[in-house]
Design a protein around this motif. Structure first.
Motif, PDB file in Angstrom:
ATOM      1  N   UNK A 164       0.830  -1.188   0.000  1.00 25.30           N
ATOM      2  CA  UNK A 164       0.000   0.000   0.000  1.00 25.30           C
ATOM      3  C   UNK A 164       0.871   1.246   0.000  1.00 25.30           C
ATOM      4  N   UNK A 165       0.524   2.184  -0.853  1.00 21.37           N
ATOM      5  CA  UNK A 165       1.298   3.416  -0.920  1.00 21.37           C
ATOM      6  C   UNK A 165       0.886   4.363   0.205  1.00 21.37           C
ATOM      7  N   UNK A 166      -0.339   4.175   0.723  1.00 20.43           N
ATOM      8  CA  UNK A 166      -0.856   5.027   1.789  1.00 20.43           C
ATOM      9  C   UNK A 166      -0.427   4.438   3.129  1.00 20.43           C
ATOM     10  N   UNK A 167       0.337   5.217   3.904  1.00 23.69           N
ATOM     11  CA  UNK A 167       0.898   4.723   5.154  1.00 23.69           C
ATOM     12  C   UNK A 167      -0.135   4.269   6.174  1.00 23.69           C
ATOM     13  N   UNK A 168      -1.340   4.854   6.107  1.00 25.85           N
ATOM     14  CA  UNK A 168      -2.351   4.528   7.111  1.00 25.85           C
ATOM     15  C   UNK A 168      -3.149   3.284   6.765  1.00 25.85           C
ATOM     16  N   UNK A 169      -3.025   2.866   5.499  1.00 26.92           N
ATOM     17  CA  UNK A 169      -3.837   1.742   5.052  1.00 26.92           C
ATOM     18  C   UNK A 169      -2.963   0.515   4.836  1.00 26.92           C
ATOM     19  N   UNK A 180     -10.414   9.473 -10.033  1.00 27.70           N
ATOM     20  CA  UNK A 180      -9.825  10.247  -8.935  1.00 27.70           C
ATOM     21  C   UNK A 180     -10.141   9.674  -7.550  1.00 27.70           C
ATOM     22  N   UNK A 181     -11.266   8.986  -7.384  1.00 26.09           N
ATOM     23  CA  UNK A 181     -11.704   8.495  -6.077  1.00 26.09           C
ATOM     24  C   UNK A 181     -11.757   9.614  -5.044  1.00 26.09           C
ATOM     25  N   UNK A 182     -12.543  10.639  -5.359  1.00 34.83           N
ATOM     26  CA  UNK A 182     -12.678  11.748  -4.419  1.00 34.83           C
ATOM     27  C   UNK A 182     -14.112  11.844  -3.946  1.00 34.83           C
ATOM     28  N   UNK A 183     -14.280  11.874  -2.614  1.00 31.03           N
ATOM     29  CA  UNK A 183     -15.620  12.001  -2.055  1.00 31.03           C
ATOM     30  C   UNK A 183     -16.172  13.366  -2.443  1.00 31.03           C
ATOM     31  N   UNK A 184     -17.444  13.383  -2.812  1.00 31.22           N
ATOM     32  CA  UNK A 184     -18.124  14.583  -3.291  1.00 31.22           C
ATOM     33  C   UNK A 184     -17.606  15.015  -4.659  1.00 31.22           C
ATOM     34  N   UNK A 185     -16.689  14.212  -5.239  1.00 27.83           N
ATOM     35  CA  UNK A 185     -16.294  14.415  -6.622  1.00 27.83           C
ATOM     36  C   UNK A 185     -16.922  13.266  -7.392  1.00 27.83           C
ATOM     37  N   UNK A 193     -19.317  12.182   6.273  1.00 28.91           N
ATOM     38  CA  UNK A 193     -18.268  12.466   5.305  1.00 28.91           C
ATOM     39  C   UNK A 193     -16.955  11.771   5.672  1.00 28.91           C
ATOM     40  N   UNK A 194     -16.682  11.691   6.981  1.00 27.17           N
ATOM     41  CA  UNK A 194     -15.405  11.095   7.394  1.00 27.17           C
ATOM     42  C   UNK A 194     -15.373   9.621   7.034  1.00 27.17           C
ATOM     43  N   UNK A 195     -16.449   8.897   7.369  1.00 32.55           N
ATOM     44  CA  UNK A 195     -16.510   7.478   7.030  1.00 32.55           C
ATOM     45  C   UNK A 195     -16.404   7.298   5.522  1.00 32.55           C
ATOM     46  N   UNK A 196     -17.174   8.105   4.776  1.00 29.68           N
ATOM     47  CA  UNK A 196     -17.139   7.989   3.311  1.00 29.68           C
ATOM     48  C   UNK A 196     -15.723   8.168   2.803  1.00 29.68           C
ATOM     49  N   UNK A 197     -15.035   9.192   3.317  1.00 30.75           N
ATOM     50  CA  UNK A 197     -13.677   9.479   2.875  1.00 30.75           C
ATOM     51  C   UNK A 197     -12.716   8.356   3.217  1.00 30.75           C
ATOM     52  N   UNK A 198     -12.842   7.811   4.438  1.00 32.56           N
ATOM     53  CA  UNK A 198     -11.915   6.755   4.852  1.00 32.56           C
ATOM     54  C   UNK A 198     -12.091   5.516   3.998  1.00 32.56           C
ATOM     55  N   UNK A 199     -13.369   5.150   3.770  1.00 29.96           N
ATOM     56  CA  UNK A 199     -13.602   3.935   2.993  1.00 29.96           C
ATOM     57  C   UNK A 199     -13.124   4.122   1.560  1.00 29.96           C
ATOM     58  N   UNK A 200     -13.365   5.302   1.021  1.00 26.04           N
ATOM     59  CA  UNK A 200     -12.918   5.575  -0.342  1.00 26.04           C
ATOM     60  C   UNK A 200     -11.392   5.475  -0.429  1.00 26.04           C
ATOM     61  N   UNK A 201     -10.708   5.996   0.597  1.00 29.82           N
ATOM     62  CA  UNK A 201      -9.240   5.937   0.604  1.00 29.82           C
ATOM     63  C   UNK A 201      -8.757   4.495   0.612  1.00 29.82           C
TER      64      UNK A 201
END
Lengths: 198, 208
Positions: free
Chosen positions: A65-70, A157-162, A171-179
């Motif tokens: 994973x390139x994202x350190x948190x995931x 892009x995988x952007x919430x609200x985009x 919004x936070x849950x949506x963003x985290x799951x999308x990430x």
């Protein structure tokens, strides 16, 4: 003074010890059932994403994973008749109510096949809607939050609200799951780019 | 009235843990968004309360006063973890829905409060009665709140559509502000019931 402290320590240790034994006992009684449930959930989810696979191979080490948190927990190369049909990636990342675990399926032509929520601790009625099969982000078309990823290109892009519709008031849950989906997708892309291991 | 009966009845209205003593509120407002969650939370909470009160009461004479808090926490946490594990093994769906709230039972003030204020000083039989009474008091307020919130906020009860199809769910009731509003209405209801109850008791005493 010291003697009194020692006595208190011993009493506390005794209570903790008994509690420990009790917990170990309950845990050993239920361990198998819990593992079986987790395995069944995973099998069902894999079937849901790739209904016609007949073989899967664990390829976790080949993805990162390139994202350190995931963190990518496990990845399965899904096969049918010996050919690679896609990749299922189980990844976990931080979300609003703690850690969320998603299983995302990707096809070899770099598209999302389906996303399944395996574990999500969130507010019932709000963030937990992400895992509710009756909660639709697009009511007329009956598309659920994870359902909207189906068919998306990994180059999006995988952007919430985009290009991703958020869950109302979460919004936070949506963003985290999308990430998590995005990171899984990026890892899958890299895997496919290497040609996968046939 | 004899002591056993009054210990048991007290928790239901007169000293209702949620509406009168007002402890354990955070998780109550958080879980009452659906009836199924309300019932699950009540079941877990009553089980932990009953077991903890019983154990603490049984051992009340050997628990040294100055380390009683850590011991209470150990006992409560052990039972909560057991509930968590058992739910995961036998009720996986409920366990998924309850998510973060089960571990929160550990810090639910009702359990700590009743153990400290009651079970650590009374005989086991009263501790059990107290936990059942408090459990009923907790249950009716919590499940009542979740009924109102799920019905108005989602149009359903236990997932079944109750409101007519044209009903537009009022999301406000599912959100925290709605939780506070519904909770305050239940406090008002409980205070009214309490007045009636006390008046009834006084008139019986006066008549005897």
């Amino acid at each position: 003074m010291n003697k009194a402290m020692l006595k208190l320590g011993l009493v506390l240790a005794l209570f903790a010890g008994v509690a420990c034994v009790g917990l170990a006992f309950v845990y050993s009684l239920t361990e198998e059932r819990i593992a079986a449930h987790a395995q069944k959930d995973l099998d069902n989810a894999l079937k849901e994403i790739f209904p016609d696979y007949d073989d899967s191979e664990l390829v976790t080490e080949e993805l990162s994973s390139a994202d350190g948190q995931i963190k990518i927990d496990a990845a399965y190369a899904m096969k049918k008749g010996g050919n690679l049909v896609g990749l299922a990636v189980r990844a976990k990342g931080p979300s609003y109510g703690g850690e969320a675990i998603l299983l995302s399926g990707f096809s070899a032509d770099k598209r999302v096949v389906r996303v399944v929520v395996l574990d999500l601790k969130d507010t019932p009625g709000l963030g937990a809607n992400a895992a509710d099969p009756a909660y639709y982000v697009d009511k007329p078309k009956k598309i659920t939050f994870p359902g909207q990823f189906a068919g998306k290109s990994l180059d999006d892009a995988f952007e919430v609200k985009g290009d991703v519709v958020a869950i109302t008031a979460s919004t936070i849950t949506s963003g985290s799951l999308t990430a998590i989906v995005k990171a899984s997708g990026a890892a899958a892309s890299a895997y496919f780019a290497k040609g996968g291991r046939k | 009235m004899n002591k056993a009966l009054s210990v048991f009845l007290r928790g239901i209205v007169i000293e209702n843990p949620l509406a009168i003593i007002m402890i354990g509120l955070c998780s109550s407002i958080a879980v009452t968004t659906s009836v199924a969650n309300g019932i699950g939370m009540t079941a877990g909470m009553v089980f932990v309360l009953l077991c903890s009160e019983l154990i603490i009461s049984l051992f009340r004479k050997v628990i040294p006063g100055n380390i009683r808090m850590p011991i209470f926490i150990v006992v409560i946490a052990a039972f909560t973890t057991m509930v968590d594990i058992i739910m995961k093994a036998y009720f996986p769906d409920l366990s998924k829905a309850m998510g973060v709230f089960i571990p929160l039972i550990v810090v639910n003030c009702i359990i700590m409060g009743r153990v400290e204020a009651f079970a650590s000083r009374e005989k086991p039989v009263y501790a059990v009665l107290d936990s059942i009474g408090m459990g009923i008091g907790y249950a009716w307020v919590l499940i009542g709140m979740s009924l109102v919130r799920e019905l108005l906020g989602n149009g359903t009860i236990l997932g079944f559509q109750i409101m007519p199809a044209g009903y537009q769910p009022v999301l406000f009731f599912i959100l925290p502000p709605g939780g506070f509003l519904v909770f305050s209405l239940f406090i008002a209801l409980n205070i009214a019931l309490r007045k009636l109850w006390l008046r009834h008791e006084a008139s019986r005493k006066g008549g005897a």
